[in-house]
Scaffold this motif. Structure first.
Motif, PDB file in Angstrom:
ATOM      1  N   SER A   1       0.830  -1.219   0.000  1.00 41.90           N
ATOM      2  CA  SER A   1       0.000   0.000   0.000  1.00 41.90           C
ATOM      3  C   SER A   1       0.852   1.252   0.000  1.00 41.90           C
ATOM      4  O   SER A   1       0.974   1.927   1.013  1.00 41.90           O
ATOM      5  CB  SER A   1      -0.882   0.002   1.251  1.00 41.90           C
ATOM      6  OG  SER A   1      -0.037  -0.066   2.388  1.00 41.90           O
TER       7      SER A   1
ATOM      8  N   SER B   1       1.628   4.952  -0.338  1.00 40.01           N
ATOM      9  CA  SER B   1       0.815   6.169  -0.324  1.00 40.01           C
ATOM     10  C   SER B   1       1.637   7.287   0.289  1.00 40.01           C
ATOM     11  O   SER B   1       2.608   7.039   0.997  1.00 40.01           O
ATOM     12  CB  SER B   1      -0.453   5.948   0.493  1.00 40.01           C
ATOM     13  OG  SER B   1      -0.095   5.677   1.831  1.00 40.01           O
TER      14      SER B   1
ATOM     15  N   ASP C   1      -2.230  10.922  -1.415  1.00 41.47           N
ATOM     16  CA  ASP C   1      -2.076  10.304  -2.731  1.00 41.47           C
ATOM     17  C   ASP C   1      -2.025   8.796  -2.528  1.00 41.47           C
ATOM     18  O   ASP C   1      -1.030   8.279  -2.025  1.00 41.47           O
ATOM     19  CB  ASP C   1      -0.765  10.816  -3.355  1.00 41.47           C
ATOM     20  CG  ASP C   1      -0.647  10.435  -4.820  1.00 41.47           C
ATOM     21  OD1 ASP C   1      -1.502   9.673  -5.285  1.00 41.47           O
ATOM     22  OD2 ASP C   1       0.297  10.895  -5.482  1.00 41.47           O
ATOM     23  N   ASP C   2      -3.131   8.135  -2.901  1.00 39.83           N
ATOM     24  CA  ASP C   2      -3.160   6.677  -2.773  1.00 39.83           C
ATOM     25  C   ASP C   2      -2.707   6.089  -4.104  1.00 39.83           C
ATOM     26  O   ASP C   2      -3.459   6.032  -5.073  1.00 39.83           O
ATOM     27  CB  ASP C   2      -4.587   6.228  -2.432  1.00 39.83           C
ATOM     28  CG  ASP C   2      -4.628   4.748  -2.067  1.00 39.83           C
ATOM     29  OD1 ASP C   2      -3.771   4.000  -2.579  1.00 39.83           O
ATOM     30  OD2 ASP C   2      -5.509   4.357  -1.282  1.00 39.83           O
TER      31      ASP C   2
ATOM     32  N   THR D   1      -1.862   3.073  -4.974  1.00 41.68           N
ATOM     33  CA  THR D   1      -2.446   1.796  -5.407  1.00 41.68           C
ATOM     34  C   THR D   1      -3.776   2.032  -6.129  1.00 41.68           C
ATOM     35  O   THR D   1      -4.018   1.503  -7.212  1.00 41.68           O
ATOM     36  CB  THR D   1      -2.713   0.896  -4.181  1.00 41.68           C
ATOM     37  OG1 THR D   1      -1.795   1.232  -3.161  1.00 41.68           O
ATOM     38  CG2 THR D   1      -2.573  -0.559  -4.539  1.00 41.68           C
ATOM     39  N   LYS D   2      -4.645   2.839  -5.509  1.00 44.48           N
ATOM     40  CA  LYS D   2      -5.964   3.073  -6.105  1.00 44.48           C
ATOM     41  C   LYS D   2      -5.884   4.039  -7.277  1.00 44.48           C
ATOM     42  O   LYS D   2      -6.782   4.094  -8.101  1.00 44.48           O
ATOM     43  CB  LYS D   2      -6.907   3.678  -5.059  1.00 44.48           C
ATOM     44  CG  LYS D   2      -7.497   2.681  -4.086  1.00 44.48           C
ATOM     45  CD  LYS D   2      -8.603   3.406  -3.317  1.00 44.48           C
ATOM     46  CE  LYS D   2      -9.116   2.575  -2.154  1.00 44.48           C
ATOM     47  NZ  LYS D   2     -10.002   3.386  -1.317  1.00 44.48           N
TER      48      LYS D   2
ATOM     49  N   LYS E   1      -6.331  10.721  -5.662  1.00 45.27           N
ATOM     50  CA  LYS E   1      -5.682  11.741  -4.838  1.00 45.27           C
ATOM     51  C   LYS E   1      -6.773  12.575  -4.181  1.00 45.27           C
ATOM     52  O   LYS E   1      -7.686  13.049  -4.847  1.00 45.27           O
ATOM     53  CB  LYS E   1      -4.775  12.629  -5.707  1.00 45.27           C
ATOM     54  CG  LYS E   1      -3.961  13.609  -4.894  1.00 45.27           C
ATOM     55  CD  LYS E   1      -2.981  14.387  -5.752  1.00 45.27           C
ATOM     56  CE  LYS E   1      -1.728  13.593  -6.041  1.00 45.27           C
ATOM     57  NZ  LYS E   1      -0.666  14.412  -6.625  1.00 45.27           N
TER      58      LYS E   1
END
Length: 1686
Positions: A1175, A1177, A1195-1196, A1198-1199, A1202
């Motif tokens: 993960s 981030s 700010d993710d 993986t997904k 933001k």
């Protein structure tokens, strides 16, 4: 000494180098004085002539000189060798009938009899005058001349010692040592057999040669070991299994002592000598080859090669020694041949017993042997008793290993002991220097000294430093191991397993003290001999001639410092002033009457006679010795010479064969042992004796101003002292160390101290011996102050004595001598006479322990002797002279150390007696070797304030700690507890008496503060002073182990520094329990830089203040679950993380930002995981007490989402914006980390939903969904976006009913997100707080400036401490920023520019608060708008954010410069001020009037600093936003640019008068122009086009506008040149031309450039000239987009 000679004004002959000559030893002899014009330096005597070297380097010959044609028979006459007068001679030598001289440059001159080639000149039988002889080294190409140090001459041969310490020979006979059978050898040749060794001195007998050689060090070993003798092919090592022991032996011996190597040419020494160089003293035993006793060969004939020598009898085999003596008392001494009777390869028991007995008497005689009438050699003793030439490890290893398989661990342990001994055996001892034991050089041979010192060989080789002459007596030739076949008796086992390794302590472990010792002569020597051995003069225990040098093994470890050779006998003087002699003893010339005389034996001299110079003649020996008084005495040993005996008869008799027996001269008598020459006292101070033929001479000096006497006294004292030290070592220390009961009696600690002590004693002993040798050498040659090595190397002596005394004190304090008494009684018995004899005391009923202490303190008494004698020498000089100064300095150093060592002894004894009376239980824990008592309060002089009624307190001050013992009174052993306070962390201050009336001292330690009450003011002062002195001492010397004493109550008051560096381990419960702090202290608290270490692995390194972490520091905390460390680096306050820092968690997360109270608080960045982990981030934003709270960007990765918005306790809460990598955009409300409430959602194709949400991307409730074409749905929605929505509502198509509303529903973005001014508040708050303001704008500007200066200085200091230094430009910026600019007073244009420059510099370095602010803002801006954040819908927010930055930074700038006008204010231009002063009608007024002044704006001041850093993400957003329009524009630009210039101008409607007619061809040919024709392309208005293209390379709107202005100016210039007149544009004329330029400039993202300028342009220029030009550019952009429509 020139000055002395002149000042004494005696007769011209001078006071030095007086020559006396005589013959024989009868009482009536009076020596003759030979008068010469100058002092004599050296004498060499042949059979009937002599050579004298006098000061100035001149040479005289005396006596019978048949090689001189005109020489008469007169003996007295001395002839100057005028041939040598042009050269400075430094050494002379005389053979039987020839002479030699060495000049200063190392050249050799020979003259005299040359029948055997002994002068090295072919074709001449005699050489009348000194003639040069060249030594050419053929190993070099071209052959080089070898410089020579000294010569030695025999009857038919000459030896030379080169500056490289190699031996060269010429003449005839085996005594040359050359591998040749062809004689004479006319040309000097190198004795290859000694090549690679460092030869210190050579001597020649009539037909034999001697060399004194330095032992090989481990670094000289480079030949592989061999296991068989190459000559007789017998094993060098053998292993014999006896009934109850195993014998491993290296006793192999080859009769000739030489062997040919495989390569044929060179001969080598016997394998046991040459090859075995790996371990200096392995115990070894004889080989098992059967003994063959055969008749000795006839004189001179070579013995048969298969004859092996009878085996070595000089063995000390414990198992043999234990057997009962045999009945028959047969011994070799009685003439019986006892060996071989049993067919045993071993000496019989009696031989061994005799040998052991002799050993115990400390004689060096070996087994008594004699020549039997039949010439049989019965039991010839081994010369190799204690070879320091080692055994090859490989062979011994394999032997021992094979034994070990059966015998098991006992063998292994014994072998380990061997290896241990082997390891310890090396001790470097340095290059021989001038004035070494050889006594080569003196004051008159400086060049020679230089040559010697520069000689590579002399520096490289070093002796196998084993200072144990004891090994000679004590080393076991056999290693006896338990038997392989039979049951082993326990007694034998005990003996065999007995560890001998303890004896090793006498080898100084750390080498011979410092390198400075390399200037002293070495004592690690061997004597090598070769040549004729008819009378045993080679010393190998036989009469066999040797044609190659062979080491005399029995002289190894005897510390021989000088050798001499008579006609048929040889002498060696040791450092212990003993004389060994061997060879012909027909006239008692050996100084003893023992036989056989084929091995070295001690000359018989009364006790206390120390010989330091020897010389040998034909049948006599002269010994120069120390007697009872300072003046040297001379002993004579040998034949009495009758006055008037015919010279020729004497000569004949000298050449007569003496081999048959001990014949005496006809009518002559001789001495049985050396006799004292009564007249020697009249000769004053004799420095050398010389003998030759039947002559004796002595060189003496008168005692000029006491100088000579003092030199003699110094040398004599040192020799005596060395002999005494050696006596203590061999008779006391070694036997003690070898006691079996030692380790059990002493215990590990005390034994360790004893070994240290004996090691240092040995080092001292060795230093003394080497110094004595150097003083002796100085007496023999130089007799000057420069020869006193003690002056230049005083520190070596001082250090050795001090180290010894410290070790002695430590041993004494630990009660070592008391524990040593019991085991020593086993050895001394009840009889302490030996101790008393060595102590030279006759005390009655003395205690053994006290005697031992006194004995070990003997060396320290010698320091005073040094001081006294050096002072005595100093008084011989003028006080102003340099020599006086040197002697005086050294003297005072020795005297000072002597006093110090007395104090050290007193301290040690005081401490020892204290421990004797101390309560037992505490002694064990408190008694330390280096700990010394200073004072203690047993007299109740000191009590503890507020102590209980029955408590007892005892304070003991040591040199490293204050001990507080306490207990309760009635109990018998009442001291139940004690606490140790180390002095390094102890502060003491007196409490003023007027307040309390008590005499108090406050003692501060890191964890306790207590008050001591003294009984009276004197006690208080005493304790205060003692503690302070002890603390000061402990700080300067680290606890007193190697430091000088403090208990001398010197009156001066020492205040130890209140701030200091020390180490301390905390013991009280609390945060620091068991932690160790090492660093700076202030009054009991850590303060300054330091390191704090906890036992669990936590570690803090950095600054402290008042006992707590404060300032910059690093902290490491282990994370047990992850087995990794957390790591923090940053600022601290009051023991907590506070301020900026970086925390790297063991989990891999990294937080970089602000801390408060060890929690994340303020602005910070948290990075989780790496890009490839589960993960990854990044969060950047505000933290409150370790939680994400406030505005932040998440700010993710993986997904691919933001989030930019508000947070509360780690959850998204409030308004925010989310963008995804697929182009979705959401703004609206969040609750509990979900999209919940009103929001707007846009997809990439502009489909928009505005309404209610219940979860991430999940619609729920009322809303409006608008399609990209403007149709919209209104109603209730439910479902997740992108997976099918349920809708209940109405559908509208607005352009069917245009009257209702506007054509399309425009969704206004930005209403539901965080406003720009609410973003990043924490970043600005941090900046304000750095400036010292609680809230923005609330504070004093002067204080802010102070804070800036402090921050810069601190940062610079921190950066200076850290290893990565700043770049030079950065340092310069910092230096310029440390100057505070003028920040109050009216703002003029100059000050405005100064402020602008200051801001540019300040924002360039993150160490300035403003620079830090800008750096952080750039980081957050990029974090927000890069990557997923590069979404065109974010453009308005991005622009607003920049404007917000500008206004907020401008607020700070105005706070720092309070007089700066606010946004839009005016600063008058200097020209406007001038204009007011001028009269209105002045002619130049109109020129200056247009500029009213400078408008102050945040964008003008700050955009140049900020925008270049933010430009990349911002321009990307513009490009995305204008993508469609720019594409249309670009297509049109590409299409129109295909046209040639004139066609395009025509198409765009440019008036023809503006068409350029020609254009410049190139820059090179400026004058050349080319016509514009219809096909010309990209040539018209080229310079304007080029200028406009620069718009893409600038950042700020003002720079871009400047580019547009320059473009207009370029166009105008070109048109003016065309029209050749001034010209004013109208817009209709200008626009088409400018449009042409814009098209030709081909700017790709012109739309983005235009939008950026429009959004961020300074409002004050919108309506000016720049504004109009910008509007023109904008119009061109729209015109080009619609070009295809028109």
């Amino acid at each position: 000494m020139e000055t002395q000679r002149k000042s004494s004004g005696d007769e011209d002959a001078g006071e030095r180098g007086l020559l006396h000559t005589w013959r024989g030893y009868s009482c009536g002899i009076t020596p003759e004085r030979l008068l010469l014009p100058r002092p004599v330096l050296q004498v060499a005597l042949g059979v009937r002539h002599g050579v004298l070297l006098v000061e100035g380097g001149q040479v005289y010959s005396v006596g019978d000189l048949p090689w001189k044609q005109n020489q008469g028979p007169a003996l007295e006459k001395h002839t100057l060798e005028s041939v040598l007068s042009g050269q400075r001679v430094v050494a002379v030598a005389a053979g039987s009938f020839h002479s030699g001289a060495v000049t200063e440059d190392g050249g050799v001159h020979m003259w005299g009899d040359n029948t055997s080639g002994q002068c090295g000149l072919s074709g001449l039988l005699t050489v009348p005058n000194p003639t040069p002889v060249a030594l050419l080294d053929s190993d070099t190409t071209p052959p080089q001349t070898v410089p020579v140090l000294e010569l030695a001459c025999g009857e038919q041969h000459t030896l030379a010692l080169s500056a490289q310490r190699q031996v060269w020979a010429w003449g005839s006979g085996s005594q040359l040592g050359l591998s040749t059978a062809v004689f004479p050898v006319w040309k000097p040749q190198k004795v290859q057999h000694l090549a690679g060794r460092c030869v210190l001195q050579v001597a020649c007998g009539a037909s034999h040669s001697l060399a004194l050689v330095r032992c090989l060090g481990p670094q000289d070993i480079h030949r592989p070991p061999v296991d068989k003798c190459r000559q007789c092919n017998q094993l060098l090592y053998t292993m014999t299994d006896k009934e109850d022991h195993v014998i491993i032996s290296d006793g192999h011996y080859c009769p000739l002592g030489v062997e040919l190597t495989e390569n044929g040419g060179t001969l080598e020494t016997m394998a046991p000598l040459q090859e075995l160089k790996t371990s200096p003293s392995e115990p070894v035993a004889p080989s098992q080859t059967p003994t063959v006793v055969s008749p000795a060969p006839a004189e001179g004939a070579d013995p048969p090669s298969d004859t092996t020598r009878p085996q070595d009898s000089e063995t000390e085999d414990l198992t043999l020694a234990d057997r009962p003596p045999p009945d028959s008392e047969t011994s070799a001494a009685k003439g019986g041949v006892t060996l071989g009777v049993k067919g045993s390869p071993y000496p019989d028991e009696q031989a061994v017993k005799d040998y052991l007995k002799k050993l115990s008497e400390n004689t060096q005689t070996g087994q008594a042997n004699s020549l039997t009438p039949g010439g049989l050699h019965a039991l010839p003793p081994a010369g190799d008793l204690t070879s320091s030439t080692p055994t090859p490890t490989s062979t011994l290893n394999s032997l021992v290993a094979s034994c070990a398989s059966v015998v098991g661990e006992r063998v292994v342990s014994t072998y380990e002991a061997l290896s241990f001994r082997k390891m310890m055996n090396y001790l470097p001892s340095g290059a021989v220097r001038s004035g070494g034991p050889v006594g080569l050089t003196g004051a008159d041979s400086k060049a020679e000294r230089v040559r010697l010192e520069d000689s590579v060989q002399a520096k490289k080789s070093s002796s196998t430093g084993d200072i144990r002459e004891e090994e000679a007596e004590g080393l076991r030739r056999r290693l006896s191991l338990p038997g392989l076949l039979s049951q082993v008796s326990p007694r034998l086992l005990r003996k065999a397993a007995r560890s001998r390794t303890r004896a090793i302590a006498l080898t100084p472990l750390g080498g011979a003290a410092p390198e400075a010792q390399d200037v002293f002569p070495t004592l690690q020597t061997e004597v090598w001999s070769w040549g004729h051995c008819q009378h045993g003069q080679l010393g190998h225990g036989d009469n066999l001639d040797r044609s190659q040098p062979l080491c005399i093994k029995s002289l190894n470890n005897k510390e021989v410092v000088r050798v001499a050779a008579g006609a048929q006998h040889s002498l060696a003087v040791t450092a212990q002033s003993q004389v060994f002699s061997w060879g012909s003893n027909s006239c008692g010339q050996l100084g003893h009457m023992e036989s056989p005389s084929t091995i070295p034996r001690l000359a018989k001299l009364s006790e206390g006679i120390r010989v330091w110079d020897v010389s040998a003649g034909e049948k006599h020996t002269l010994l120069l010795a120390d007697g009872d008084c300072i003046q040297p005495i001379i002993y004579y040993s040998g034949q009495q010479v009758r006055e008037g005996t015919d010279e020729s008869a004497a000569r004949e008799s000298g050449q007569r064969d003496e081999g048959e027996g001990e014949e005496t001269q006809a009518g002559g008598s001789f001495t049985q042992q050396p006799v004292l020459l009564p007249f020697c006292m009249n000769l004053r101070y004799v420095s050398n004796v010389f003998a030759g033929g039947q002559q004796c001479t002595a060189l003496s000096d008168r005692n000029v101003m006491g100088f000579i006497a003092s030199l003699h006294e110094l040398a004599s004292a040192e020799r005596k002292f060395y002999c005494r030290l050696c006596g203590i070592k061999t008779q006391i220390i070694r036997p003690l160390l070898e006691l079996e009961s030692l380790s059990s009696a002493l215990g590990q600690v005390v034994l360790g101290l004893l070994l240290t002590l004996t090691g240092r004693f040995s080092r001292l002993c060795l230093l003394t011996g080497r110094h004595a040798a150097s003083l002796t050498a100085n007496l023999r040659r130089g007799r000057d102050v420069d020869g006193l090595l003690v002056l230049d190397n005083t520190s070596v002596f001082l250090d050795s004595y001090h180290e010894y005394c410290v070790a002695l004190g430590n041993f004494l304090v630990m009660g070592g001598f008391q524990t040593l008494t019991k085991p020593s009684l086993d050895f001394f018995g009840k009889n302490v006479e030996l101790l008393q004899r060595l102590l030279e005391s006759s005390q009655e009923n003395a205690d053994a322990a006290d005697l031992l202490v006194a004995l070990f303190y003997v060396p320290t008494r010698h320091l005073h002797e040094y001081g006294r004698l050096l002072l005595k020498l100093a008084t011989c000089f003028e006080v102003s002279s340099q020599d006086y100064q040197r002697l005086q300095d050294s003297c005072s150093k020795f005297e000072y150390l002597s006093l110090q060592l007395k104090r050290l002894r007193k301290d040690a004894e005081y401490t020892f007696h204290f421990w004797k009376s101390f309560p037992g239980k505490m002694t064990d824990s408190l008694r330390k070797p280096h700990r010394r008592l200073i004072c203690e309060s047993s007299n109740k002089a000191l009590t503890l304030q507020n102590a209980g009624r029955f408590s007892v307190n005892w304070f003991i001050l040591f040199n490293d700690a204050l001990v507080h013992a306490q207990g309760v009174a009635p109990y018998k052993n009442f001291f139940s507890t004690h606490h140790v306070f180390p002095l390094a962390t102890l502060w003491v201050e007196p409490i003023p008496e007027e307040n309390t009336g008590q005499f108090g001292l406050r003692v501060i330690t890191p964890e306790e503060t207590f008050t001591l009450l003294a009984s009276c003011p004197m006690e208080k002062a005493k304790w205060h002073r003692s503690i302070n002195q002890a603390v000061d001492q402990a700080l300067s010397g680290g606890g007193g182990q190697e430091t000088m004493s403090i208990s001398a109550g010197s009156g001066q008051k020492l205040e130890p520094p209140i701030s200091r560096t020390a180490s301390y381990t905390f013991y009280k419960d609390g945060r620091l329990k068991e932690a160790t702090y090492d660093g700076r202290w202030l009054a009991g608290k850590p303060n300054g830089r330091g390191v704090l270490k906890w036992p669990d692995g936590r570690l803090y390194t950095g600054m402290f203040k008042n006992g707590l972490e404060d300032g910059f520091g690093e902290f490491i905390a282990p994370n047990k679950t992850l087995s990794k460390n957390d790591h923090y680096q940053g600022h601290w306050k009051d023991g907590k993380m506070h301020g900026l820092g970086t925390y790297r968690y063991a989990s891999g997360e990294v937080y970089d930002g602000s801390f408060q109270d060890s929690m994340r608080h303020g602005h910070g960045v948290l990075r989780s995981g790496k890009l490839n982990t589960s993960s990854p981030s990044v969060f950047i934003g505000q933290w409150l007490q370790d939680k994400k709270t406030g505005y932040g960007v998440f700010d993710d990765i993986t997904k691919g989402e933001k989030y930019m918005g508000m947070w509360q306790e780690h959850l998204r809460q409030g308004t925010g914006v989310v963008v995804t990598q697929f182009g979705l955009y959401y703004e609206g409300a969040f609750r509990d980390n979900k999209m919940m409430g009103t929001g707007i959602l846009l997809s990439e194709d502009d489909t928009t939903y505005e309404g209610e949400f219940s979860d991430d991307w999940t619609l729920s409730g009322k809303g409006v969904l608008t399609m990209a074409n403007g149709d919209y749905l209104e109603g209730s929605f439910s479902g997740e976006w992108g997976s099918g929505l349920k809708v209940a509502g109405s559908y509208f198509k607005p352009h069917l009913f245009e009257t209702d509303k506007d054509k399309t529903r425009v969704v206004k973005l930005g209403r539901l997100c965080v406003s720009a001014d609410n973003k990043w508040q924490a970043v600005f708050e941090e900046c304000w707080s750095q400036l010292g303001c609680e809230a923005p704008g609330r504070g004093e500007s002067w204080k802010a400036w102070e804070n800036i200066a402090v921050a810069l200085t601190a940062s610079r200091r921190h950066v200076h401490d850290s290893p990565e230094a700043l770049s030079r430009s950065h340092s310069r910026i910092l230096e310029s920023l440390e100057v505070i600019p003028q920040h109050d007073g009216p703002i003029t244009m100059n000050r405005y520019h100064a402020i602008r420059l200051y801001l540019i510099k300040a924002c360039d370095t993150p160490l300035h608060p403003l620079g830090r602010l800008v750096e952080t803002l750039v980081a957050v801006y990029r974090m927000t708008y890069v990557g997923v954040g590069a979404n065109r819908r974010l453009l308005p927010q991005a622009v607003k954010e920049i404007k917000s930055y500008l206004s907020r930074i401008f607020q700070i700038v105005r706070f720092l410069f309070p007089d700066l006008p606010e946004e839009g204010g005016l600063i008058p231009e200097p020209s406007a001020i001038l204009q007011e002063k001028k009269e209105p009608g002045a002619a130049d007024a109109p020129l200056q009037s247009p500029k009213p002044g400078r408008v102050v704006s945040s964008s003008a001041l700050l955009l140049p600093v900020l925008l270049p850093r933010l430009y990349p993400p911002l321009f990307t957003l513009y490009a995305l936003d204008k993508e469609r329009e720019d594409d249309v524009y670009w297509e049109c630009v590409l299409r129109l640019n295909k046209q040639p210039d004139l066609a395009l101008l025509a198409f765009l409607g440019v008036q023809q008068k503006f068409w350029p007619v020609s254009f410049p061809v190139s820059v090179v040919a400026l004058g050349e122009k080319q016509q514009v024709i219809s096909s010309t392309k990209d040539a018209c208005f080229a310079s304007a086009v080029e200028t406009l293209q620069q718009i893409s390379t600038t950042f700020t709107p003002s720079d871009k506008l400047q580019v547009i202005q320059l473009t207009f100016e370029e166009i105008t210039q070109e048109v003016q040149a065309l029209l050749k007149q001034d010209f004013l544009w109208s817009m209709d004329e200008l626009f088409p031309v400018f449009l042409y330029v814009v098209l030709r400039a081909r700017i790709r993202n012109l739309g983005s450039e235009v939008s950026l300028i429009e959004d961020l342009m300074d409002p004050c220029v919108q309506h000016g000239e720049h504004g109009i030009m910008f509007t023109t550019l904008k119009a061109c952009y729209y015109q080009i987009q619609h070009e295809k429509i028109t």
